[in-house]
Design an enzyme around this catalytic site. Sequence first.
Site, mmCIF file in Angstrom:
data_model
loop_
_atom_site.group_PDB
_atom_site.id
_atom_site.type_symbol
_atom_site.label_atom_id
_atom_site.label_comp_id
_atom_site.label_asym_id
_atom_site.label_seq_id
_atom_site.Cartn_x
_atom_site.Cartn_y
_atom_site.Cartn_z
ATOM 1 N N GLY A 168 0.801 -1.218 0.000
ATOM 2 C CA GLY A 168 0.000 0.000 0.000
ATOM 3 C C GLY A 168 0.832 1.266 0.000
ATOM 4 N N GLY A 199 5.667 4.362 -8.730
ATOM 5 C CA GLY A 199 6.345 3.089 -8.995
ATOM 6 C C GLY A 199 5.356 1.929 -8.977
ATOM 7 N N HIS A 200 4.520 1.884 -7.926
ATOM 8 C CA HIS A 200 3.485 0.838 -7.872
ATOM 9 C C HIS A 200 2.546 0.946 -9.074
ATOM 10 C CE1 HIS A 200 4.120 1.356 -3.347
ATOM 11 N NE2 HIS A 200 4.360 0.073 -3.524
ATOM 12 N N GLN A 218 7.740 -9.642 7.611
ATOM 13 C CA GLN A 218 8.984 -9.196 6.989
ATOM 14 C C GLN A 218 9.640 -8.017 7.708
ATOM 15 O OE1 GLN A 218 6.706 -8.451 3.234
ATOM 16 N NE2 GLN A 218 8.143 -6.763 2.949
ATOM 17 N N GLN A 244 14.822 -8.808 -4.039
ATOM 18 C CA GLN A 244 13.498 -9.402 -3.801
ATOM 19 C C GLN A 244 13.018 -10.143 -5.055
ATOM 20 O OE1 GLN A 244 10.064 -7.692 -1.434
ATOM 21 N NE2 GLN A 244 9.475 -6.951 -3.454
HETATM 22 O O1 PAF Z 1 7.765 -5.136 -2.119
HETATM 23 C C1 PAF Z 1 6.817 -5.147 -1.287
HETATM 24 O O2 PAF Z 1 6.036 -4.202 -1.207
HETATM 25 C C2 PAF Z 1 6.641 -6.341 -0.364
HETATM 26 O O3 PAF Z 1 7.872 -6.879 -0.007
HETATM 27 C C3 PAF Z 1 5.709 -7.418 -0.936
HETATM 28 C C4 PAF Z 1 6.285 -8.046 -2.192
HETATM 29 C C5 PAF Z 1 4.339 -6.815 -1.242
HETATM 30 C C6 PAF Z 1 5.517 -8.535 0.102
HETATM 31 O O4 PAF Z 1 4.955 -8.057 1.273
#
Ligand code: PAF
Length: 285
Positions: free
Chosen positions: A31, A36-37, A61, A153
């Site tokens: 969120g 970028g998102h 995480q 990631q």
């Molecule tokens: O990159 C992120 O925003 C997070 O690490 C993800 C991939 C949504 C996992 O919680």
Amino acid sequence: METITTIPELRSRLDAERETGRGVGFVPTMGYLHAGHLSLVEAALADNPVTVVSIFVNPLQFAEGEDLGAYPRDPAADSAQCEALGVDCLFVPSAQQMYPRPVATRVEVSSVAAPLEGVLRPHHFAGVATVVAKLFSIVGPCRAYFGDKDWQQVCVVRRMVSDLSIPVEVVACPTVRESDGLAMSSRNVYLSAEERRQAPVLRAALDAGLDAISGGERNPAVVEAAMRAVVGRAELASLDYAAAVQADSLVSEGPLHGEVRLLVAARFGRARLIDNDGSLIRPVC
Ligand code: PAF
């Protein structure tokens, strides 16, 4: 746009789409969406008949003392932005929905998860891999979109998908930047005005590494020193690492060759920022 909060509802909606031949694009996020998102969402919308975005700030995480409680949130703005772009489903599960009891099963990726972030945040990638595996299991076969900025990631998720034969295609999309070069990140909101002024030094460090490679340098230590020197010019930056590595293994054994990635991470006050940009690097020979 349909907003869905439970696992069975999302599963049955997406199964129904696939039964009629409509493939699914999936953008997992925590969120506080920025450009970028939104570029990931646009890529998913362009490639797939159905697009689902998830918003879940995943406690697994974050280590003790990290910014889980303070992590920026704006669910109304996130929803409005997804709706405006034409997202089909927004999946917004509660922590209770995702983890109704303490998690006894975790996905641990070794190799690519071990260096860099893995050294500084030893539990981080197990948390990421566990939630992403769970989200992939809920969403089902799909194309999933991740940002190049978090290159490690991307490597961890790709390795997990390959090792566990998860029917998901992982698509890495280019890093999106502010006009002065700072990579977009939800954590940029933590920067003070002066930290914000200095933070584009991370992009400048990537450029310095690239210049060294373009000039013929193949010794990773020399490329990394050039990157470190640039970050050193920002008095508010505290460098975690500046790395020149092979793109697939994330380590550098001997002279740089083939696909190389430059990665940098530094703290500016409360904000820990990372940067990487695949579009900057050409294959090195
Ligand atoms: O990159 C992120 O925003 C997070 O690490 C993800 C991939 C949504 C996992 O919680």
